[in-house]
Enzyme design. Structure first.
Site, PDB file in Angstrom:
ATOM      1  N   HIS A  91       0.934  -1.381  -0.110  1.00  0.00           N
ATOM      2  CA  HIS A  91      -0.197  -0.100   0.092  1.00  0.00           C
ATOM      3  C   HIS A  91       0.925   1.225  -0.043  1.00  0.00           C
ATOM      4  CE1 HIS A  91      -4.115  -2.008   0.881  1.00  0.00           C
ATOM      5  NE2 HIS A  91      -3.085  -2.881   1.409  1.00  0.00           N
TER       6      HIS A  91
ATOM      7  N   LYS B 134      -8.274  13.536   4.832  1.00  0.00           N
ATOM      8  CA  LYS B 134      -7.319  12.370   4.859  1.00  0.00           C
ATOM      9  C   LYS B 134      -6.321  12.638   5.730  1.00  0.00           C
ATOM     10  CE  LYS B 134      -6.268  13.959   0.493  1.00  0.00           C
ATOM     11  NZ  LYS B 134      -6.484  12.640  -0.385  1.00  0.00           N
ATOM     12  N   ARG B 135      -5.441  11.524   6.348  1.00  0.00           N
ATOM     13  CA  ARG B 135      -4.438  11.761   7.307  1.00  0.00           C
ATOM     14  C   ARG B 135      -3.516  12.870   6.763  1.00  0.00           C
ATOM     15  NH1 ARG B 135      -3.758   7.886  11.404  1.00  0.00           N
ATOM     16  NH2 ARG B 135      -1.923   8.826  11.721  1.00  0.00           N
TER      17      ARG B 135
ATOM     18  N   LYS C 233       0.962  14.263   1.065  1.00  0.00           N
ATOM     19  CA  LYS C 233      -0.488  14.691   0.544  1.00  0.00           C
ATOM     20  C   LYS C 233      -0.766  15.972   0.346  1.00  0.00           C
ATOM     21  CE  LYS C 233      -2.442  10.708   3.063  1.00  0.00           C
ATOM     22  NZ  LYS C 233      -3.094   9.836   2.189  1.00  0.00           N
TER      23      LYS C 233
ATOM     24  N   THR D 119      -8.660   6.271  -1.633  1.00  0.00           N
ATOM     25  CA  THR D 119     -10.122   5.783  -1.806  1.00  0.00           C
ATOM     26  C   THR D 119     -10.896   6.773  -1.428  1.00  0.00           C
ATOM     27  OG1 THR D 119      -9.811   4.856   0.332  1.00  0.00           O
ATOM     28  CG2 THR D 119      -9.535   3.303  -1.196  1.00  0.00           C
TER      29      THR D 119
ATOM     30  N   LYS E 227     -14.852   7.661  -3.332  1.00  0.00           N
ATOM     31  CA  LYS E 227     -16.222   7.957  -2.525  1.00  0.00           C
ATOM     32  C   LYS E 227     -16.795   9.359  -2.794  1.00  0.00           C
ATOM     33  CE  LYS E 227     -14.152   5.411   1.135  1.00  0.00           C
ATOM     34  NZ  LYS E 227     -12.981   5.596   2.512  1.00  0.00           N
TER      35      LYS E 227
HETATM   36  C1  26Q Z   1       3.169   0.130  10.467  1.00  0.00           C
HETATM   37  C2  26Q Z   1       4.279  -0.293  11.584  1.00  0.00           C
HETATM   38  C3  26Q Z   1       4.003   0.157  12.661  1.00  0.00           C
HETATM   39  C4  26Q Z   1       3.102   1.101  12.979  1.00  0.00           C
HETATM   40  C5  26Q Z   1       2.172   1.591  12.015  1.00  0.00           C
HETATM   41  C6  26Q Z   1       2.214   1.052  10.804  1.00  0.00           C
HETATM   42  C7  26Q Z   1       1.190   1.355   9.690  1.00  0.00           C
HETATM   43  C8  26Q Z   1      -0.027   1.330  10.081  1.00  0.00           C
HETATM   44  C9  26Q Z   1      -0.886   1.757   9.130  1.00  0.00           C
HETATM   45  C10 26Q Z   1       1.755   1.553   8.338  1.00  0.00           C
HETATM   46  C11 26Q Z   1       0.977   2.131   7.501  1.00  0.00           C
HETATM   47  C12 26Q Z   1      -0.532   2.155   7.714  1.00  0.00           C
HETATM   48  C13 26Q Z   1      -1.490   2.394   6.830  1.00  0.00           C
HETATM   49  C14 26Q Z   1      -1.265   2.988   5.392  1.00  0.00           C
HETATM   50  C15 26Q Z   1      -2.342   3.300   4.261  1.00  0.00           C
HETATM   51  O1  26Q Z   1      -3.350   3.648   5.004  1.00  0.00           O
HETATM   52  N1  26Q Z   1      -1.950   3.240   3.326  1.00  0.00           N
HETATM   53  C16 26Q Z   1      -2.970   3.811   2.312  1.00  0.00           C
HETATM   54  O2  26Q Z   1      -3.922   2.612   1.868  1.00  0.00           O
HETATM   55  C17 26Q Z   1      -4.886   2.983   0.990  1.00  0.00           C
HETATM   56  C18 26Q Z   1      -5.522   1.721   0.786  1.00  0.00           C
HETATM   57  O3  26Q Z   1      -4.846   0.884  -0.054  1.00  0.00           O
HETATM   58  C19 26Q Z   1      -4.442   3.562  -0.371  1.00  0.00           C
HETATM   59  O4  26Q Z   1      -5.401   4.253  -0.933  1.00  0.00           O
HETATM   60  C20 26Q Z   1      -3.695   5.057   0.295  1.00  0.00           C
HETATM   61  O5  26Q Z   1      -3.010   5.566  -0.873  1.00  0.00           O
HETATM   62  C21 26Q Z   1      -2.489   4.592   1.280  1.00  0.00           C
HETATM   63  O6  26Q Z   1      -1.731   5.540   1.754  1.00  0.00           O
END
Ligand code: 26Q
Length: 818
Positions: free
Chosen positions: A361, A552-553, A558, A660, A664
């Site tokens: 991702h 978004k985050r 971004k 995503t 929406k």
């Molecule tokens: C990893 C290790 C330790 C702590 C946290 C994490 C961690 C947690 C969540 C790393 C990444 C995430 C989330 C990532 C994320 O949301 N990515 C997004 O995924 C979406 C679905 O595929 C995409 O549409 C976005 O582009 C992408 O940024």
């Protein structure tokens, strides 16, 4: 597409009201006359559950006894949102609920409002997992979602008086939570630490401590599919009762500590959504839920068998790895097969690689998970051995293929320097059958850049599955007005299970009365949002301004800072009288920042203070407003998206894997202003370039600028609007004269600007003119908006799941669905 075979539940609204009364009386012991909306909510949830249980057990039985391979979606996050309205819709009790609520003397809204939103995810990846389990059930595919039931979800965001983000714990289980069902009989033991010993040539892991994994099951009702799957979220518990010896010595605290430690594993969701920190507890979480899930799958598919033949395991279930977070499952399955079942290495490896597939991702190098070998060795010594051997065999294989030494070094799963590291994305790529990105562009970049060495050696392993979103939650439930209009336009509501039918709306984009109805829907949604935001946040919002949203985050890539600089430039233009023709807008932001991400938090502070300064300035009244509601979450998304007219998807090209939210918004009739990034590319292709506001550098331009000597200052110098905006930030306009507050931001913009917001500023400002011109022609705007809706059916998560079925899982829905 499967047929929608299950009829809507056949009881009347009054009958449903009676079921609710019964729950209230016999389950909760509450009298209707004194019931609160929260009591009614719990009773309705219980009544709905009763309508699901038969389908639930039938689905489980069919899954285990049939020959259809199941899917185990392994994800550290499931951002499911509120459950009640979705369950009512999917099982076909939504109309009955409307009547029952009335009969019982409550409004639907107050009952639904009593539900707490489980925040068991950070953002896109977690929400995607939730959309996917919805679609799996709706398509009738036998599936489990496997994850973690965090006691504290993503933090609740508040803003202090200075506009700074303050994080508050999200203790979401303070009220009764009627959906999760703990199934103690299916608990699993998960062990950690200790050492590996050889006994007569047999390898034995002697762990130092174990915890009990208790599954809390959530029903996942398919939309009118007659199928109900399971979302199994694990909770950690202690095995150690009080150590009586210690207790007798009055060492009470020491006696409870092991217990507390065990239960800590699932206490809290890590709030970073990239830049993993390599924290021990995080690795414990990952191993905990994955080990429990693998053991659970074996127990589920070989019921009552003591030592089943697992060579057929990959035909029973395949595991999808949602990013690298569950990748420790690969060595875990190897360990089970080698040490617990006695298979030889090659057999175990064959079973394992046929079982797992990996979805990536991200593209940001700092977001790729890497664990120190030392930590893995301490926590999971046997797994480290297995990873070591996987790496060794892998390297042998590469050598046999004649791959050169340098490339092999780049590809190592376990690095061999003084401080060995395990690269989880590489382990996932080698230990499974398929690797996919989440949008065409992203998958291409994975092949060409991030995992290039691997795609050269294993070209067939790489594929794409473009993300999707569930139309039930994000169109039907979030936007009932638009849904009714679509149903009227198409003459059927079957689009909700077959979203490509939206194509049928395209001709109506030129139908004057449909255009007018569409405009009325949007206007009513805007008024609703203004009312909602007034009640919840005390905002004043003018529904006759253009609603422009960026939710978004908060991340530098971004580029919320590009947006806020553009807002500041427009503010400055209003002030100096050069913006006579500016279109009145309300700009919405929604964003949480990781608590340790200083730049992101400073950007939040800036946005809040720009909002404040603009509000206090009588010169701008009615022309420009910024509104930044706290705590963006699924519920807020469901309110804001249907009311939005312009959606901001302005990441630096090549950085947003997919997005995503963009899908929406398009499905709800917003136009996108965006870069050629992630799924924006595909949205634009489908809705038509003339219905999408494209601007900015493309991937190749970005690469070229990186290769040269990117100098943000030259762009600042070249556009006086940008210079002015930055000056206002630097001179304390948004910090009560204090020039230090935003100095880190300003200095980054002028000297580094890694994500090239400065380089894209002029193009971004210029496209605003086009946006405003189009918006002034409401007919043209609405025509484009309708074409966005009509051409976005592809972005249903049902289509994504169908792609996973065809390209990766090679399985299908259960034979009959009722
Ligand atoms: C990893 C290790 C330790 C702590 C946290 C994490 C961690 C947690 C969540 C790393 C990444 C995430 C989330 C990532 C994320 O949301 N990515 C997004 O995924 C979406 C679905 O595929 C995409 O549409 C976005 O582009 C992408 O940024």
């Amino acid at each position: 597409m499967t047929e929608v075979t299950a009829p809507k539940a056949s009881l009347s609204g009054s009958e449903f009201a009676n079921e609710i009364r019964n729950k209230l009386k016999y389950q909760q012991g509450v009298e209707l006359s004194s019931a609160t909306p929260a009591d009614i909510y719990v009773a309705v949830a219980g009544a709905v559950r009763d309508h699901l249980v038969d389908s639930w057990s039938r689905t489980r039985n069919d899954m285990v006894s049939g020959n259809t391979k199941a899917v185990g979606y392994l994800s550290a996050e499931f951002l499911i949102g509120k459950q009640l309205s979705n369950a009512l819709l999917n099982v076909g009790l939504d109309e009955q609920f409307a009547q029952a609520a009335k009969e019982l003397g409550f409004s639907q809204a107050e009952v639904l409002a009593a539900e707490r939103e489980p925040g068991l995810g950070n953002g896109g990846l977690g929400r995607l997992a939730a959309c996917y389990v919805d679609s799996l059930a709706s398509l009738g595919v036998p599936a489990f979602g496997y994850g973690i039931r965090y006691r504290y979800g993503i933090f609740r965001q508040e803003f202090d008086d200075a506009g700074r983000q303050v994080e508050k714990p999200d203790y979401w289980l303070t009220e009764e939570e009627p959906w999760g069902h703990a199934d103690y009989q299916r608990s699993q033991r998960v062990s950690f630490g200790g050492e590996v010993v050889e006994n007569d040539g047999v390898t034995v892991w002697k762990p130092a401590w174990s915890v009990r994994a208790v599954p809390v099951d959530y029903m996942v009702p398919g939309y009118r599919s007659g199928r109900v799957n399971t979302l199994r979220l694990w909770e950690s518990r202690s095995y150690d009762e009080f150590d009586l010896g210690a207790f007798n010595r009055s060492e009470y605290m020491e006696a409870v500590i092991p217990q507390v430690d065990a239960e800590n594993i699932t206490k809290i969701l890590y709030p970073e959504d990239s830049t993993p920190q390599g924290k021990r507890l995080r690795l414990e979480q990952q191993y905990f839920f994955v080990a429990a899930s693998i053991h659970d799958a074996i127990a589920t598919f070989y019921p009552g068998e003591d030592h089943p033949d697992l060579r057929g395991f990959p035909e029973k279930i395949c595991f999808q790895l949602n990013d690298t977070h569950p990748v420790i499952g690969i060595p875990e399955l190897m360990r089970v097969l080698l040490d617990e079942y006695g298979y030889d290495w090659d057999t175990a490896w064959d079973i394992t690689t046929r079982t797992f597939n990996y979805t990536c991702h991200t593209l940001l190098p700092e977001a790729l998970e890497v664990w120190s070998g030392e930590l893995i060795g301490e926590l999971l010594p046997r797994h480290l051995q297995i990873i070591d051997r996987i790496d060794a065999q892998f390297v042998e294989g590469l050598q046999a293929k004649g791959i050169d030494g340098e490339q092999i070094d780049r590809m190592r799963i376990l690095t061999r320097d003084g401080n060995p590291q395990v690269r989880m994305a590489f382990l996932a790529t080698v230990g499974g059958s398929h690797v996919n990105g989440v949008a065409e562009l992203h998958s291409q970049l994975l092949r060409d850049v991030t995992l290039k060495d691997f795609s050269e050696v294993f070209p067939d392993r790489f594929t794409n599955v473009t993300n999707g979103v569930t139309p039930r939650r994000f169109v039907r439930l979030a936007n009932p007005r638009l849904s009714a209009l679509i149903t009227e336009g198409l003459g059927t509501d079957s689009w909700m299970a077959d979203l490509e039918q939206l194509q049928g709306l395209a001709p109506l984009a030129d139908d004057a009365s449909f255009l007018e109805r569409f405009a009325e829907v949007k206007q009513a949604n805007k008024r609703d949002f203004a009312d909602f935001a007034a009640a919840r946040y005390g905002f004043s919002i003018d529904p006759n301004t253009m609603f422009d949203s960026m939710v978004k985050r908060l991340h530098e890539y971004k580029r919320q800072s590009l947006k806020i600089l553009a807002v500041i430039a427009q503010y400055a233009a209003i002030k100096d009288g050069s913006a006579e023709n500016l279109l009145p807008r309300t700009v919405f932001f929604g964003a949480k920042a990781a608590p340790g991400y200083a730049m992101a938090k400073l950007t939040i502070r800036l946005i809040n203070n720009v909002a404040r300064v603009i509000d206090q300035d009588p010169d701008v009244a009615g022309r420009l407003q910024v509104r930044f509601p706290e705590n963006y979450n699924i519920e807020l998304a469901e309110h804001l998206i249907p009311a939005t007219e312009l959606d901001e998807q302005i990441s630096q090209a090549g950085k947003e894997a997919s997005g995503t939210g963009n899908m929406k918004f398009a499905l709800n009739g917003a136009l996108t202003v965006g870069t050629l990034d992630g799924a924006n590319v595909e949205i634009r292709e489908r809705v038509g370039a003339e219905n999408f506001f494209l601007f900015g550098l493309e991937v190749e331009d970005v690469d070229r600028l990186y290769a040269g000597n990117y100098n943000p200052m030259s762009y600042v110098q070249a556009d006086p609007r940008l210079k002015k905006a930055i000056d206002l930030v630097a001179n304390g306009t948004f910090s009560e004269g204090d020039r230090d507050v935003y100095a880190p931001l300003v200095s980054d913009w002028l000297t580094k600007d890694y994500f090239m917001a400065m380089a894209d500023f002029t193009a971004y400002m210029d496209i605003q003119q086009e946006i405003e011109d189009t918006y002034r022609d409401q007919k043209a705007w609405n025509r484009s908006a309708i074409l966005n809706v009509a051409n976005s059916g592809y972005f249903s998560s049902d289509r994504s799941i169908q792609d996973y079925l065809d390209r990766i899982w090679h399985t299908a829905p259960l034979p009959e669905n009722n």
